[in-house]
Design a protein around this motif. Structure first.
Motif, mmCIF file in Angstrom:
data_model
loop_
_atom_site.group_PDB
_atom_site.id
_atom_site.type_symbol
_atom_site.label_atom_id
_atom_site.label_comp_id
_atom_site.label_asym_id
_atom_site.label_seq_id
_atom_site.Cartn_x
_atom_site.Cartn_y
_atom_site.Cartn_z
ATOM 1 N N PRO A 348 0.822 -1.222 0.000
ATOM 2 C CA PRO A 348 0.000 0.000 0.000
ATOM 3 C C PRO A 348 0.854 1.270 0.000
ATOM 4 C CG PRO A 348 -0.820 -1.575 1.611
ATOM 5 C CD PRO A 348 0.490 -2.107 1.126
ATOM 6 N N ASP A 349 0.374 2.293 -0.704
ATOM 7 C CA ASP A 349 1.024 3.600 -0.697
ATOM 8 C C ASP A 349 0.890 4.188 0.705
ATOM 9 O OD1 ASP A 349 1.792 6.248 -0.943
ATOM 10 O OD2 ASP A 349 0.812 6.536 -2.874
ATOM 11 N N PRO A 350 2.013 4.562 1.351
ATOM 12 C CA PRO A 350 1.926 5.086 2.722
ATOM 13 C C PRO A 350 1.348 6.490 2.805
ATOM 14 C CG PRO A 350 4.177 5.200 1.947
ATOM 15 C CD PRO A 350 3.410 4.462 0.887
ATOM 16 N N GLY A 351 1.186 7.175 1.665
ATOM 17 C CA GLY A 351 0.711 8.551 1.688
ATOM 18 C C GLY A 351 1.868 9.534 1.777
ATOM 19 N N THR A 427 1.536 3.308 7.301
ATOM 20 C CA THR A 427 0.347 4.109 7.038
ATOM 21 C C THR A 427 -0.175 3.836 5.633
ATOM 22 O OG1 THR A 427 1.748 5.954 6.307
ATOM 23 C CG2 THR A 427 1.054 5.955 8.604
ATOM 24 N N ASP A 428 -1.448 4.107 5.441
ATOM 25 C CA ASP A 428 -2.068 4.037 4.115
ATOM 26 C C ASP A 428 -3.328 4.889 4.155
ATOM 27 O OD1 ASP A 428 -4.067 2.484 5.371
ATOM 28 O OD2 ASP A 428 -3.061 0.610 4.830
ATOM 29 N N ALA A 456 3.807 10.010 7.079
ATOM 30 C CA ALA A 456 3.735 8.824 6.229
ATOM 31 C C ALA A 456 4.847 7.876 6.659
ATOM 32 C CB ALA A 456 3.888 9.203 4.758
ATOM 33 N N ARG A 458 6.575 4.076 6.165
ATOM 34 C CA ARG A 458 6.779 2.775 5.521
ATOM 35 C C ARG A 458 7.375 1.825 6.549
ATOM 36 N NH1 ARG A 458 11.004 3.970 1.421
ATOM 37 N NH2 ARG A 458 11.462 5.685 2.857
ATOM 38 N N THR A 495 0.236 -0.321 12.937
ATOM 39 C CA THR A 495 0.877 0.736 12.164
ATOM 40 C C THR A 495 2.363 0.828 12.449
ATOM 41 O OG1 THR A 495 -1.203 1.962 12.321
ATOM 42 C CG2 THR A 495 0.721 3.155 11.494
#
Length: 535
Positions: A348-351, A427-428, A456, A458, A495
């Protein structure tokens, strides 16, 4: 396997014995499962599988589980099996016991055999005698994959004295890999992953021991290589209060840098542990070998967390070398393989973090000291003084806010903050993380616009997670005032974890979860490990 990290999970998983009841009622016995169905070994309880390919034959080395009821692991010997098709297995019985190492007292825990120059080297976890308390790793050698194996050193290769740490069970689960250039690598450990070279004689270390920080690492590493890419597959997530998963990472070298690739498979049925062995490209097919607790023996004895059974699934890679997630099945490899198409989905993209803070990850794994000269630090030696992972997901109730208070002894123009942290899924879009710094007496937030800064994150291994405030408006922390440093997230979400102490190491502040004082399992106060740096 582990001691401290999983004992609290031991009584969560139990079987119900149905076979004996069915026979007593006159029901017909269940049909014999097809070859290759799980568990693949059915003559006794077996665990920690370690495969070795020699020509057209796969040898499988396992520990034997003999615990009764809800007892902890009872393992007195290692067993060997062999197969040419991975569906029909020949049992060769016990080939070695822990006490064959004269300096050991017992515990046939996880082990592996590798071949070099026509000889076979067996690396095994055992309990050392009182001259070197704790678990240790020995090495035995044989001229045949089935033995007889004999102690190759007359002493342990790895002991607690070799790897000083705040953990008494860290020297377990060896994996050995011999690279194309002849370099032999040894990796092991719980909950720290250690890595070292072996000399050509395979019985001595060749250089220093390194610590490799991998996200969510617990134990049971398996080091392998395929098409020029290195893989570390390992049991994960136990330190977050879960039964173990299997995760993996990839790297261009055994020393890294390692890229976390996520969870390979989830928890094993009726077992809080899981242990991987990989068989790559055997007769054009790859396999994942692991264990669960699903076997019922013909006499009606059921599997459990300490009565495990070896299982096997097909393993697939995409064009980029990522492994497809593995679904655990009863059918195992009794049915034809069905290779997936396309590419493994990305993590998932962490933002994005707030632009007023620069997040720096992966700077230093298992930090012995803080780099540079902190203006204030809760501990002096993070790795030694803060061994306990604490997250939003925690036994006894989750939390949405992890806080550490502190009081500066001098004014600090805040430039950077470092935490000893790591692990988790990051995070996502649905799992947020915010960094907060409050003046406790004034009740005001000093970062962002009232509720802290969006972060954000990872997943990273246990190490330094740092925040640079060069782009943030100046923040001056006043001598003698009390401040609260906090990470805010989703309650019960996996998280991130902070590392906490086992005692009250920072007298000027305290840690808490949602305003509940943070204490260890013996009820002692604890502190999170952090350091502040001036501009």
């Amino acid at each position: 396997m582990k001691v401290h990290l999983v004992m609290r999970l031991f009584n969560r998983f139990h079987c119900i014995a149905l076979c004996g009841a069915a026979l007593a009622s006159g029901a017909a016995p269940a049909a014999e499962p097809p070859p290759g169905a799980n568990p693949v070994l059915r003559d006794r309880f077996t665990a920690d599988p370690a495969p070795l390919v020699v020509g057209d034959t796969v040898y499988l080395y396992v520990g034997r589980d003999e615990a009764k009821g809800n007892d902890f692991f009872l393992m007195k010997e290692w067993l060997a099996y062999s197969s040419k098709d991975l569906r029909h297995w020949t049992a060769h019985g016990a080939f070695m016991k822990p006490t064959d190492f004269k300096w050991a007292t017992g515990d046939a825990w996880a082990a592996q055999v590798v071949q070099r120059n026509g000889r076979f080297y067996f690396y095994a976890t055992v309990q050392h005698n009182d001259t070197q308390p704790g678990k240790a790793i020995g090495v035995a050698v044989a001229d045949n994959p089935l033995g007889p194996f004999k102690d190759a050193r007359g002493s342990a290769l790895i002991t607690d004295a070799t790897t000083p740490a705040p953990y008494g069970w860290n020297d377990i689960d060896p994996t050995v890999f011999i690279d194309d250039d002849g370099t032999a690598w040894l990796a092991w450990g719980n909950p720290v992953l250690y890595l070292a070279k072996l000399k050509a004689n395979m019985t001595e270390l060749d250089g220093p021991i390194e610590k490799i920080a991998l996200p969510n690492y617990t134990e049971g590493p398996w080091l392998s290589k395929r098409k020029g890419l290195y893989y570390m597959t390992y049991a994960s997530m136990a330190h977050q209060g879960l039964a173990e998963h299997l995760s993996y990472a990839t790297a261009p070298s055994p020393r890294g840098p390692w890229t976390y690739q996520g969870v390979l498979t989830g928890t094993a049925k009726n077992s809080y542990t899981i242990h991987a062995g990989l068989i790559d490209d055997f007769k054009s097919q790859s396999y994942l070998v692991y264990h669960n607790g699903a076997l019922t023996l013909p006499d009606g004895e059921t599997g459990a967390g300490a009565r495990r059974s070896v299982t096997m699934e097909y393993l697939y890679y995409d064009a980029d070398g990522r492994m497809w997630p593995v679904t655990q099945t009863v059918a195992g490899i009794s049915t034809p393989p069905k290779p997936p198409t396309g590419k493994v989905p990305a993590l998932p993209d962490p933002g994005r973090s707030d632009p007023r803070v620069a997040v720096q990850q992966f700077a230093q794994g298992y930090p012995e000291t803080w780099p540079g000269s902190p203006a204030l630090a809760s501990v002096a030696r993070p790795f030694e003084q803060a061994p306990e992972p604490v997250g939003f997901h925690r036994d006894g109730g989750g939390a949405s806010r992890m806080v550490q208070t502190f009081v500066p002894r001098d004014d600090i123009a805040l430039g950077r903050l470092s935490l000893y942290a790591g692990d988790g899924h990051g995070t996502d879009a649905t799992h947020s993380l915010r960094l907060s710094l409050r003046d406790v007496e004034a009740g005001t937030e000093l970062l962002g616009a009232g509720d802290g800064l969006a972060i954000a994150y990872r997943p990273q291994g246990a190490g330094l997670l740092s925040f640079d405030f060069s782009a943030h408006p100046p923040v001056v922390l006043k001598s003698g005032r009390r401040y609260a440093l906090a990470l805010q997230g989703e309650k019960d979400a996996l998280t991130i974890n902070l590392r906490a102490s086992r005692s009250d190491v920072y007298a000027d502040g305290e840690a808490s979860l949602d305003d509940r004082p943070l204490k260890d399992r013996e009820g002692r106060p604890a502190d999170f490990a952090f350091a502040l740096y001036a501009r």
